[in-house]
Motif scaffolding. Structure first.
Motif, mmCIF file in Angstrom:
data_model
loop_
_atom_site.group_PDB
_atom_site.id
_atom_site.type_symbol
_atom_site.label_atom_id
_atom_site.label_comp_id
_atom_site.label_asym_id
_atom_site.label_seq_id
_atom_site.Cartn_x
_atom_site.Cartn_y
_atom_site.Cartn_z
ATOM 1 N N ALA A 84 -60.820 -46.538 -19.558
ATOM 2 C CA ALA A 84 -59.580 -47.049 -20.133
ATOM 3 C C ALA A 84 -58.400 -46.329 -19.490
ATOM 4 C CB ALA A 84 -59.566 -46.838 -21.643
ATOM 5 N N VAL A 85 -57.332 -47.068 -19.192
ATOM 6 C CA VAL A 85 -56.152 -46.462 -18.566
ATOM 7 C C VAL A 85 -54.920 -46.765 -19.404
ATOM 8 C CG1 VAL A 85 -57.154 -46.637 -16.264
ATOM 9 C CG2 VAL A 85 -55.681 -48.472 -17.091
ATOM 10 N N ASP A 86 -53.918 -45.902 -19.282
ATOM 11 C CA ASP A 86 -52.669 -46.113 -19.995
ATOM 12 C C ASP A 86 -51.580 -45.282 -19.333
ATOM 13 O OD1 ASP A 86 -51.080 -47.298 -21.886
ATOM 14 O OD2 ASP A 86 -51.512 -45.852 -23.463
ATOM 15 N N ALA A 87 -50.340 -45.568 -19.700
ATOM 16 C CA ALA A 87 -49.193 -44.825 -19.169
ATOM 17 C C ALA A 87 -48.255 -44.473 -20.308
ATOM 18 C CB ALA A 87 -48.454 -45.667 -18.128
ATOM 19 N N ALA A 88 -47.405 -43.487 -20.068
ATOM 20 C CA ALA A 88 -46.385 -43.085 -21.037
ATOM 21 C C ALA A 88 -45.092 -42.840 -20.277
ATOM 22 C CB ALA A 88 -46.812 -41.828 -21.780
ATOM 23 N N CYS A 89 -43.976 -43.202 -20.882
ATOM 24 C CA CYS A 89 -42.686 -43.050 -20.222
ATOM 25 C C CYS A 89 -41.638 -42.605 -21.231
ATOM 26 C CB CYS A 89 -42.272 -44.377 -19.585
ATOM 27 S SG CYS A 89 -40.873 -44.254 -18.455
ATOM 28 N N SER A 90 -40.941 -41.538 -20.922
ATOM 29 C CA SER A 90 -39.865 -41.034 -21.782
ATOM 30 C C SER A 90 -38.548 -41.628 -21.297
ATOM 31 C CB SER A 90 -39.811 -39.509 -21.732
ATOM 32 O OG SER A 90 -41.020 -38.947 -22.167
ATOM 33 N N GLY A 91 -38.162 -42.749 -21.889
ATOM 34 C CA GLY A 91 -36.981 -43.464 -21.434
ATOM 35 C C GLY A 91 -37.390 -44.663 -20.591
ATOM 36 N N ASN A 92 -36.442 -45.533 -20.287
ATOM 37 C CA ASN A 92 -36.743 -46.712 -19.477
ATOM 38 C C ASN A 92 -35.531 -47.053 -18.604
ATOM 39 O OD1 ASN A 92 -38.274 -48.937 -18.578
ATOM 40 N ND2 ASN A 92 -37.191 -50.289 -19.990
ATOM 41 N N PRO A 93 -35.495 -46.555 -17.366
ATOM 42 C CA PRO A 93 -36.535 -45.730 -16.737
ATOM 43 C C PRO A 93 -36.490 -44.297 -17.240
ATOM 44 C CG PRO A 93 -34.688 -45.974 -15.257
ATOM 45 C CD PRO A 93 -34.368 -46.836 -16.453
ATOM 46 N N SER A 147 -57.200 -52.113 -19.890
ATOM 47 C CA SER A 147 -55.763 -51.864 -19.895
ATOM 48 C C SER A 147 -55.163 -52.666 -21.027
ATOM 49 C CB SER A 147 -55.125 -52.284 -18.567
ATOM 50 O OG SER A 147 -53.701 -52.256 -18.661
ATOM 51 N N ASP A 148 -54.126 -52.146 -21.679
ATOM 52 C CA ASP A 148 -53.474 -52.913 -22.750
ATOM 53 C C ASP A 148 -52.217 -53.623 -22.257
ATOM 54 O OD1 ASP A 148 -51.661 -50.860 -22.449
ATOM 55 O OD2 ASP A 148 -51.944 -50.009 -24.447
ATOM 56 N N SER A 149 -52.022 -53.638 -20.926
ATOM 57 C CA SER A 149 -50.820 -54.239 -20.351
ATOM 58 C C SER A 149 -51.142 -55.530 -19.594
ATOM 59 C CB SER A 149 -50.137 -53.251 -19.404
ATOM 60 O OG SER A 149 -49.088 -53.872 -18.688
ATOM 61 N N ARG A 150 -50.729 -56.668 -20.146
ATOM 62 C CA ARG A 150 -50.922 -57.943 -19.451
ATOM 63 C C ARG A 150 -50.098 -57.981 -18.161
ATOM 64 N NH1 ARG A 150 -53.733 -61.393 -22.587
ATOM 65 N NH2 ARG A 150 -53.668 -61.116 -24.859
ATOM 66 N N THR A 199 -55.024 -54.364 -28.666
ATOM 67 C CA THR A 199 -54.444 -53.318 -29.501
ATOM 68 C C THR A 199 -54.313 -53.732 -30.971
ATOM 69 O OG1 THR A 199 -53.189 -52.534 -27.586
ATOM 70 C CG2 THR A 199 -52.492 -51.745 -29.753
ATOM 71 N N LYS A 200 -53.887 -54.949 -31.224
ATOM 72 C CA LYS A 200 -53.694 -55.399 -32.612
ATOM 73 C C LYS A 200 -54.998 -55.358 -33.407
ATOM 74 C CE LYS A 200 -49.654 -58.344 -31.875
ATOM 75 N NZ LYS A 200 -49.102 -59.721 -31.979
ATOM 76 N N GLU A 201 -56.094 -55.644 -32.735
ATOM 77 C CA GLU A 201 -57.385 -55.697 -33.415
ATOM 78 C C GLU A 201 -58.111 -54.355 -33.387
ATOM 79 O OE1 GLU A 201 -61.585 -58.264 -33.232
ATOM 80 O OE2 GLU A 201 -59.944 -58.690 -31.831
ATOM 81 N N TRP A 202 -57.965 -53.619 -32.294
ATOM 82 C CA TRP A 202 -58.767 -52.409 -32.084
ATOM 83 C C TRP A 202 -57.987 -51.110 -32.247
ATOM 84 C CZ3 TRP A 202 -60.866 -54.485 -26.764
ATOM 85 C CH2 TRP A 202 -61.663 -55.620 -27.003
ATOM 86 N N GLY A 203 -56.675 -51.174 -32.399
ATOM 87 C CA GLY A 203 -55.883 -49.953 -32.426
ATOM 88 C C GLY A 203 -55.489 -49.542 -31.018
ATOM 89 N N GLU A 204 -54.899 -48.377 -30.885
ATOM 90 C CA GLU A 204 -54.430 -47.923 -29.575
ATOM 91 C C GLU A 204 -55.600 -47.715 -28.617
ATOM 92 O OE1 GLU A 204 -51.464 -47.945 -28.659
ATOM 93 O OE2 GLU A 204 -50.327 -47.964 -30.537
ATOM 94 N N ILE A 205 -55.340 -47.997 -27.345
ATOM 95 C CA ILE A 205 -56.338 -47.809 -26.311
ATOM 96 C C ILE A 205 -56.718 -46.322 -26.228
ATOM 97 C CG2 ILE A 205 -54.643 -47.458 -24.465
ATOM 98 C CD1 ILE A 205 -56.462 -49.238 -22.681
ATOM 99 N N PRO A 206 -57.978 -45.991 -25.944
ATOM 100 C CA PRO A 206 -58.400 -44.578 -25.904
ATOM 101 C C PRO A 206 -57.589 -43.703 -24.946
ATOM 102 C CG PRO A 206 -60.318 -45.980 -26.022
ATOM 103 C CD PRO A 206 -59.137 -46.898 -25.838
ATOM 104 N N ALA A 207 -56.993 -44.305 -23.923
ATOM 105 C CA ALA A 207 -56.179 -43.527 -22.974
ATOM 106 C C ALA A 207 -54.754 -43.309 -23.451
ATOM 107 C CB ALA A 207 -56.180 -44.222 -21.609
ATOM 108 N N ASP A 208 -54.413 -43.818 -24.619
ATOM 109 C CA ASP A 208 -53.055 -43.675 -25.156
ATOM 110 C C ASP A 208 -52.657 -42.207 -25.221
ATOM 111 O OD1 ASP A 208 -50.657 -44.689 -26.600
ATOM 112 O OD2 ASP A 208 -51.522 -43.564 -28.266
ATOM 113 N N PHE A 209 -51.393 -41.917 -24.922
ATOM 114 C CA PHE A 209 -50.894 -40.544 -24.921
ATOM 115 C C PHE A 209 -50.519 -40.056 -26.325
ATOM 116 C CE2 PHE A 209 -50.697 -41.447 -20.483
ATOM 117 C CZ PHE A 209 -50.719 -40.236 -19.822
ATOM 118 N N GLY A 210 -50.509 -40.935 -27.310
ATOM 119 C CA GLY A 210 -50.222 -40.530 -28.672
ATOM 120 C C GLY A 210 -48.805 -40.079 -28.902
ATOM 121 N N ARG A 211 -47.830 -40.710 -28.242
ATOM 122 C CA ARG A 211 -46.430 -40.268 -28.365
ATOM 123 C C ARG A 211 -45.530 -41.302 -29.030
ATOM 124 N NH1 ARG A 211 -45.977 -37.899 -22.220
ATOM 125 N NH2 ARG A 211 -47.710 -36.431 -22.406
ATOM 126 N N LYS A 212 -46.115 -42.303 -29.626
ATOM 127 C CA LYS A 212 -45.304 -43.357 -30.250
ATOM 128 C C LYS A 212 -44.763 -42.895 -31.593
ATOM 129 C CE LYS A 212 -47.814 -47.088 -27.956
ATOM 130 N NZ LYS A 212 -48.699 -46.191 -27.176
#
Length: 212
Positions: A84-93, A147-150, A199-212
Motif C-alpha cells: 500500500a502506498v500513500d503521500a502526505a503534504c503540509s500545505g498545497n503546495p 493506492s487511494d488516489s484515483r 477508504t469510505k468502506e475500509w478506513g484509511e489506507i495502511p500507508a496513511d501518515f496519520g496526520r489528518k
C-alpha cells in the motif's frame, strides 16, 4: 574557544533554503505550523540536504501514524498480500513525502521526502512508480499495489503526471523525480495490479501518515 559555525536548512517555513545564522533560521520557523528544519556543520552538507529534501530527521515534530481498524466484512474484500502506498503534504503546495508499506503488517518498505512545494497528487504518483520499480527489481511482477488516489492511478496508466504546479528553484529536484518516473513508465511494462483502496468502506489506507 570560538563557537563552531553552523548552517541551517529550512525545508518548511516562512521561507525555505540554507541560512548561515540561527537568528535567520528562527525568522523562518517562528510561528510557522509544523516547521521542518535542521542544523549542519558545513555549508556544503546543508546545501546537499536541502537539494535532496533529505529531512527524515528534521527537528520539527512528526505525528505517529494512527492504527486503523477494519471490520471483519471489509477484511474479506482486501488483498492482504500486497503493498500500500500513500503521500502526505503540509500545505498545497507544501512539503511532501510518500511511502510504501506491507498492507497486512503495516511495516514500512520505503519512505522518501520531504520535498518542497509538492502536492499529494505528485506524492501519490511517485509512490506508485517507486513501488512498481521496486517490485520489478525484486522479481515480484504480480504483487498488487493499493493506492487511494484515483488521480495518481490515472497518471500512472497514462504514463505521465498532469500536475499544474510550476517548477521553481525550491522544487527543481522534485521535478527531476517526476521526469524520472515518467521515463520509467514509458520504458517498462506495468505487470503489478494497481488496486483502488476504498477508504469510505475500509478506513484509511495502511500507508496513511496519520496526520489528518
Amino acid at each position: 574557544m570560538a563557537k563552531k559555525k553552523k548552517y541551517y536548512v529550512v525545508w518548511q517555513g516562512n521561507d525555505t533554503g540554507v541560512f548561515d545564522t540561527w537568528a535567520k533560521c528562527q525568522l523562518q520557523i517562528k510561528g510557522y505550523p509544523n516547521a521542518k528544519y535542521k542544523s549542519f556543520p558545513t555549508k556544503e552538507e546543508a546545501e546537499q540536504a536541502y537539494r535532496n529534501g533529505a529531512a527524515a530527521d528534521f527537528i520539527g515534530k512528526k505525528k505517529k501514524p494512527t492504527v486503523k481498524r477494519i471490520s471483519a466484512e471489509a477484511r474479506e474484500k482486501i488483498v492482504w498480500k500486497s503493498m500500500a502506498v500513500d503521500a502526505a503534504c503540509s500545505g498545497n503546495p507544501g512539503a511532501m513525502e510518500y511511502r510504501g508499506v506491507d498492507t497486512k503488517t503495516g511495516v514500512e518498505i520505503f519512505r522518501q521526502g520531504p520535498y518542497q512545494r509538492g502536492t499529494n497528487n505528485i506524492g501519490e504518483f511517485l509512490a506508485l512508480v517507486h513501488a512498481l520499480a521496486l517490485l520489478q527489481k525484486e522479481g515480484k511482477p504480480d504483487l498488487p499495489i493499493y493506492s487511494d488516489s484515483r488521480i495518481a492511478i490515472g497518471w500512472v496508466r497514462k504514463k505521465r503526471s498532469n500536475t499544474s504546479i510550476k517548477k521553481t528553484r525550491s522544487n527543481a529536484f522534485l521535478f527531476q523525480l517526476i521526469q524520472r518516473a515518467e521515463v520509467w513508465l514509458n520504458n517498462n511494462a506495468i505487470t503489478n495490479p494497481i488496486l483502488k483502496w476504498e477508504t469510505k468502506e475500509w478506513g484509511e489506507i495502511p500507508a496513511d501518515f496519520g496526520r489528518k
